[in-house]
Design an enzyme around this catalytic site. Structure first.
Site, PDB file in Angstrom:
ATOM      1  N   PRO A 107       0.830  -1.214   0.000  1.00  0.00           N
ATOM      2  CA  PRO A 107       0.000   0.000   0.000  1.00  0.00           C
ATOM      3  C   PRO A 107       0.861   1.259   0.000  1.00  0.00           C
ATOM      4  O   PRO A 107       1.887   1.312   0.677  1.00  0.00           O
ATOM      5  CB  PRO A 107      -0.781  -0.107   1.309  1.00  0.00           C
ATOM      6  CG  PRO A 107      -0.689  -1.534   1.727  1.00  0.00           C
ATOM      7  CD  PRO A 107       0.588  -2.069   1.162  1.00  0.00           C
ATOM      8  N   LEU A 108       0.442   2.245  -0.745  1.00  0.00           N
ATOM      9  CA  LEU A 108       1.220   3.492  -0.846  1.00  0.00           C
ATOM     10  C   LEU A 108       1.446   4.132   0.512  1.00  0.00           C
ATOM     11  O   LEU A 108       2.485   4.704   0.771  1.00  0.00           O
ATOM     12  CB  LEU A 108       0.490   4.508  -1.729  1.00  0.00           C
ATOM     13  CG  LEU A 108       0.486   4.262  -3.225  1.00  0.00           C
ATOM     14  CD1 LEU A 108      -0.108   5.472  -3.928  1.00  0.00           C
ATOM     15  CD2 LEU A 108       1.887   3.998  -3.737  1.00  0.00           C
ATOM     16  N   ALA A 109       0.419   4.016   1.366  1.00  0.00           N
ATOM     17  CA  ALA A 109       0.507   4.686   2.660  1.00  0.00           C
ATOM     18  C   ALA A 109       1.697   4.183   3.461  1.00  0.00           C
ATOM     19  O   ALA A 109       2.216   4.869   4.325  1.00  0.00           O
ATOM     20  CB  ALA A 109      -0.779   4.450   3.440  1.00  0.00           C
ATOM     21  N   LYS A 110       2.135   2.963   3.173  1.00  0.00           N
ATOM     22  CA  LYS A 110       3.195   2.372   3.986  1.00  0.00           C
ATOM     23  C   LYS A 110       4.568   2.578   3.358  1.00  0.00           C
ATOM     24  O   LYS A 110       5.553   2.014   3.808  1.00  0.00           O
ATOM     25  CB  LYS A 110       2.959   0.865   4.128  1.00  0.00           C
ATOM     26  CG  LYS A 110       1.589   0.520   4.667  1.00  0.00           C
ATOM     27  CD  LYS A 110       1.697  -0.478   5.788  1.00  0.00           C
ATOM     28  CE  LYS A 110       0.416  -0.765   6.540  1.00  0.00           C
ATOM     29  NZ  LYS A 110      -0.663   0.185   6.429  1.00  0.00           N
ATOM     30  N   ARG A 111       4.621   3.356   2.297  1.00  0.00           N
ATOM     31  CA  ARG A 111       5.892   3.483   1.604  1.00  0.00           C
ATOM     32  C   ARG A 111       6.414   4.904   1.700  1.00  0.00           C
ATOM     33  O   ARG A 111       5.668   5.836   1.795  1.00  0.00           O
ATOM     34  CB  ARG A 111       5.732   3.119   0.136  1.00  0.00           C
ATOM     35  CG  ARG A 111       5.288   1.709  -0.061  1.00  0.00           C
ATOM     36  CD  ARG A 111       4.504   1.595  -1.304  1.00  0.00           C
ATOM     37  NE  ARG A 111       5.234   2.182  -2.404  1.00  0.00           N
ATOM     38  CZ  ARG A 111       5.825   1.478  -3.353  1.00  0.00           C
ATOM     39  NH1 ARG A 111       5.747   0.189  -3.354  1.00  0.00           N
ATOM     40  NH2 ARG A 111       6.469   2.085  -4.313  1.00  0.00           N
TER      41      ARG A 111
END
Ligand code: GLU
Length: 481
Positions: free
Chosen positions: A264-268
């Site tokens: 997920p983008l949020a975790k990157r």
């Protein structure tokens, strides 16, 4: 709202629906939360309702003061405006959770007074140990409820002695919790699967579950659009609404936006940050058009970059499949958006990229050529530098004989000529055409094998400069390769 975003302005009626976007200002806005904000906003506008911005900054440990203003700026840039929010107030304020501590404390007291909340003296270490035991026995980790049964005198004594206590919600028996998610469909969760969750930590700060639900309740929110990572929170929040005797909002969970590597983008870090695309001069209408394809399928593609793009959002076309952020798709929308700009608008875009006024003479002169090669800011800047100082033509791209013949003839022609007259004469003199004619010219003018349309490149250089570049190319042939 800025001028770029005016296409999203739509009639706001007096319907009672209230949507909100509730970001935590713990970092930059990324494509995923921009999408949540956009869909929530468009949905509110579609129903003629209100859109509220609320800042969820209770987690002070992760709070980044810079990011709140960056966030508001990103949202404005995307073309969103809100009817109530931290910067403009409204009847249900304050709109920052850090300013609502009194409300949470009162709501907690009220639940305690009704015996729907109780203090829990278990230490974090005890809880972690019991959790590990649960997991080791293959049981879903749940609070075992040991503090819910403490005799009232003991509770009083411990509190008087100043023992640290978190506050938990007291679950009561009842029918399963049912809700019909507007994207993920009907859900029914047995209460026995839930435990007495924490409402406030020992330091008095409310948990996400509590503050978020209380704000939705007290701000009269009717629709919650958020990431599907919050789907599991919903049943516990429904318990709170039940305890408050209020109807819960409708929930629409959106599939998370993943990178192409599936995380997920949020975790990157980095990938998908809005700021990095803004610094590359992404057009907001391009991003909006692209976002409308992430977890949503527009009925048709026409008009997605235009004035009424917002009306192409249709909640019935939201999907559950994980969405993947693909920069090549975003790039396509950026190309299409730039292609639709009229010349003055393109010059404004270019001026922003090059930090020059849009009526700067050189910029006006070069705009048409740059238009054919610019997608991101870095493309325009690289080509600007090439036009300032074209590198020497590399060898080996055209047979030396063609190059020599074409350059030899070119330096003898009148550099004042219009491009078409010039090449016409050049073709007649050399007998070359197509690639054998154009590539030497392109190499001589730019040192590159590809680039702006030659016809747009020619007028960029004053006649003397054209001749000098052609002569330099010819001279380069006599030096050893
Ligand atoms: N602050 C939460 C988040 O950023 C909001 C969740 C919600 O919209 O309810 O994920």
């Amino acid at each position: 709202m800025n001028a770029e975003g005016s296409s999203l302005r739509a009639s706001r009626g007096e319907s009672a629906v209230r949507f909100r976007f509730a970001p935590s200002p713990t970092g930059a806005l990324h494509i995923g939360n921009a999408r949540t904000a956009l869909f929530s906003f468009l949905w509110a506008r579609r129903l003629g309702g209100h859109f509220i911005l609320r800042i969820e900054d209770t987690d002070r440990g992760r709070y980044d003061p810079e990011s709140e203003s960056a966030l508001l700026d990103d949202l404005h840039w995307l073309g969103l405006d809100w009817d109530e929010g931290p910067d403009r107030g409204g009847p249900f304020g304050p709109y920052r959770q850090s300013e609502r501590a009194g409300l949470y404390a009162r709501a907690l007291e009220e639940l305690v007074a009704r015996d729907r909340a109780y203090p829990c003296f278990c230490t974090p270490e005890d809880l972690a140990r019991r959790r590990a035991e649960d997991l080791a026995r293959g049981r879903p980790p749940r609070y075992d409820g040991r503090c819910r049964l403490l005799p009232p005198e003991e509770v009083r004594r411990r509190l008087e002695e100043g023992a640290l206590a978190a506050w938990r919600f007291r679950l009561v028996e009842g029918p399963p919790l049912v809700f019909d998610d507007l994207v993920y469909g009907p859900h029914s969760v047995a209460r026995s699967l839930l435990d007495d969750f924490v409402l406030a930590r020992a330091d008095g700060t409310p948990t996400f579950l509590f503050a978020n639900a209380l704000d939705d309740a007290s701000m009269g929110i009717t629709h919650v659009v958020r990431g599907v990572d919050h789907l599991d929170n919903t049943p516990r929040q429904l318990l709170l609404f039940e305890a408050w005797g209020r109807p819960p909002p409708a929930y629409a969970h959106l599939p998370l936006v993943h990178g192409l590597d599936d995380t997920p983008l949020a975790k990157r870090e980095g990938t998908g940050r809005l700021a990095s695309y803004r610094s590359r001069a992404l057009r907001p209408e391009a991003l909006r058009a692209y976002l409308l394809h992430l977890g949503h399928t527009p009925t048709h593609e026409e008009g997605l970059l235009g004035e009424a793009a917002g009306t192409l959002f249709n909640p019935a076309r939201l999907g559950r499949a994980p969405a993947h952020f693909d920069e090549t798709q975003l790039r396509l929308w950026q190309e299409r958006a730039l292609a639709l700009l009229d010349p003055p608008s393109f010059r404004r875009w270019l001026g922003g990229v090059l930090d020059r006024p849009p009526d700067d003479l050189l910029l006006v002169q070069r705009a048409e050529a740059l238009r054919t090669v610019s997608v991101w800011a870095e493309d325009a800047r690289a080509w600007w530098a090439i036009l300032d100082d074209p590198p020497l033509p590399p060898r080996g791209w055209v047979p030396e004989d063609d190059f020599r013949t074409v350059m030899g003839a070119a330096v003898a022609l009148d550099p004042e000529d219009e491009f078409h007259d010039f090449v016409h004469a050049l073709a007649a003199r050399t007998g070359r055409r197509g690639r054998a004619l154009y590539l030497p010219l392109r190499l001589a003018l730019t040192g590159r094998t590809e680039g702006p349309e030659l016809a747009t490149l020619w007028p960029v250089f004053p006649p003397q400069r054209r001749r000098a570049l052609l002569a330099r190319a010819l001279a380069s042939l006599s030096t050893d390769a």
